[in-house]
Design a protein around this motif. Structure first.
Motif: not given
Length: 568
Positions: A464-483
């Motif tokens: 989850y931390l990796e996804r958050l760090q990636q989202a900080l660099k490049e926000p996802p274009k579509k909603p993901t689970q968990p949000l």
């Protein structure tokens, strides 16, 4: 009797130690005493499920069935594999079955149908809704409240173990020779009630009468009965947090603190005793050295027919010690509660020489210290300090070790540390005390599973931390689970929270592995002055509840008032 606890706090610890001691020394413990007696377990409800004997169902009467159900409930425990347990159970059950019963041998009995019934009952209980559980808990608490308190000299005091233990099979610890024996149902006729005025005697259950009623204000129990297994009296007493019990606890630690004023003199003297001509003097010196340096219990002789073969310092036999050249001794024996003490320690050369002399010419079954006993040892210690006994050394060494270890490790604490990290530091200090006092436990059966569960939690949080760090660099274009959080600020905040959570989980896992077979609770709650822990919590901003449960805080109200600079 009204059983709601007082709002006011009786701060007996505000008095001098001499005043507290005089209260405890008084022959008269109370002037008035009122209570509601004891709470009995519910009657047995038969289920009519048969035991299978030689493949055929056998119906039992309610009394026989109740004891069979006790055995069935333990089918997955280690006790079922123990010969002594099965022999004792069979002797008790066979007596209930009678000479002419169909069942003639335990080996041909199959209790699995009863066991399956118990599993179904357990599952049903677990599947209750939260509302049902809450309602049952509230109803139970309301019913039990009437028995929780006694009125002592007009003051509410909590009563401990007011619930009479239900019948069952005695388990014991280690290889106790009485494991498997039947603990029969305690009836009101077995109970003696202690009360202030005879007109205040609580009514017994319908159809019964009390075995006896006394008004004895020289004791601190409200009810008594005979333990049929060990043929000893058992008492329903005031809880550990009650004023009289707490006063004893407080003075126990005060006595241990006083030992520091004469400990060096005692150590000088027992070293001198190692070279005395009289063997009894040498044995006394070595025994006190072991009690001081290894935190051994003083020990006493046991009746092997009645108890497991546990020993302490004065009851060590030659078979329990081995000399390891040039100056080490290996100890291997069963201590209190059948906990094995296995330790090889380097000792002073004079001690090694003394023990070698004590062993010479003796059989393995002979006593190591055949010229001394606990009474002689404790009488000698009282020459240094009136209340000093071997037991005080254990409290002193546990407390002084915790105090020193905490002060040493406190330098590692920084302002940005989490509470979990600070608790881990405390547990490191506490662990040294547990090792010193040989506070061990068997590794929990679920240990490996619980560690795997924690590792999975850490892995999930790291993903989850990796996804958050990636989202900080490049926000996802579509909603993901968990949000994921939507704004960069909220993502950054979440990243810090998850990092902290991962660190806490790793600390928790580390502590779990390190303390797999070490019991930290025993030393912290029974041997270490609680003021050491509470003062440390105050200095390091760790909530006391992280180390002392509500029950323990109730047990040590006097310790909660200590200053943050308290030193043992």
């Amino acid at each position: 009797m009204d059983t709601k606890p007082d709002d006011g706090v009786y701060k007996w610890w505000a008095q001098s130690d001499d005043t507290i001691q005089s209260i405890l020394n008084s022959d008269q413990k109370w002037q008035t005493l009122k209570h509601n007696g004891v709470l009995f377990p519910p009657d047995y409800q038969p289920h009519s499920i048969p035991v299978y004997y030689d493949g055929k169902p056998v119906k039992l009467d309610p009394e026989q069935e109740e004891v069979a159900t006790m055995y069935a409930s333990m089918l997955e425990s280690d006790y079922i594999q123990k010969k002594q347990f099965n022999e004792n159970f069979w002797a008790a059950w066979k007596e209930l079955l009678g000479k002419n019963h169909t069942i003639k041998s335990l080996a041909k009995c199959d209790f699995s149908k009863i066991w399956e019934h118990l599993l179904t009952e357990k599952e049903t209980k677990l599947n209750r809704t939260s509302e049902e559980k809450k309602a049952e808990k509230e109803l139970k608490a309301k019913f039990e409240d009437a028995y929780k308190y006694a009125l002592v000299d007009g003051r509410k005091e909590k009563v401990q173990q007011f619930k009479i233990e239900p019948p069952g099979l005695f388990r014991g610890r280690g290889t106790h020779p009485k494991m498997g024996m039947l603990k029969k149902r305690i009836q009101p006729e077995d109970i003696t009630i202690n009360i202030g005025r005879l007109e205040d005697v609580p009514p017994p259950p319908t159809g019964h009468k009390w075995g006896g009623v006394v008004s004895n204000n020289t004791v601190l129990w409200v009810a008594a009965f005979k333990d049929a297994i060990n043929n000893k009296n058992k008492y329903v007493q005031f809880a550990s947090g009650s004023s009289m019990k707490a006063m004893n606890d407080y003075l126990k630690y005060q006595t241990a603190r006083s030992l520091k004023d004469c400990i060096e003199k005692i150590r000088e003297d027992y070293k001198q005793q190692w070279t005395e001509k009289q063997e009894s003097d040498r044995q006394l010196g070595v025994a006190i050295y072991f009690i001081d340096k290894l935190a051994l219990r003083v020990g006493n002789e046991k009746d092997d027919e009645e108890e497991a073969d546990t020993v302490g310092c004065c009851s060590l036999r030659v078979e329990h010690v081995s000399l390891v050249a040039p100056s080490s001794i290996k100890f291997d024996f069963l201590g209190k509660d059948s906990i094995r003490y296995e330790n090889t320690v380097e000792v002073e050369k004079e001690v090694y020489k003394c023990v070698k002399g004590f062993i010479e010419g003796k059989k393995k079954s002979d006593m190591l210290f055949h010229k001394i006993n606990p009474s002689k040892l404790n009488d000698h210690l009282k020459s240094y300090m009136e209340k000093l006994s071997a037991k005080v050394f254990r409290t002193y060494n546990a407390s002084i070790t915790l105090d020193r270890e905490l002060k040493k490790l406190e330098r590692e604490i920084t302002s940005d540390m989490s509470v979990a990290e600070k608790v881990s530091i405390f547990n490191s200090a506490n662990r040294q005390v547990a090792i010193l006092c040989n506070h061990q436990r068997a590794a929990p059966k679920t240990f490996d599973t619980s560690v795997e569960t924690m590792e999975k939690k850490i892995e999930d949080q790291e993903t989850y931390l990796e996804r958050l760090q990636q989202a900080l660099k490049e926000p996802p274009k579509k909603p993901t689970q968990p949000l994921l959080p939507k704004t960069p600020e909220s993502i950054s905040s979440k990243i810090e929270a998850i990092k902290k959570k991962i660190d806490d989980l790793k600390q928790e896992k580390k502590m779990k592995i390190e303390n797999k077979t070490v019991s930290l609770t025993t030393s912290r709650t029974n041997y270490c002055d609680p003021r050491i822990t509470i003062a440390w919590c105050k200095r390091t901003d760790v909530p006391v509840a992280k180390l002392f449960s509500k029950t323990l805080q109730d047990k040590f109200p006097w310790a909660l008032d200590c200053p943050n600079n308290y030193t043992f």
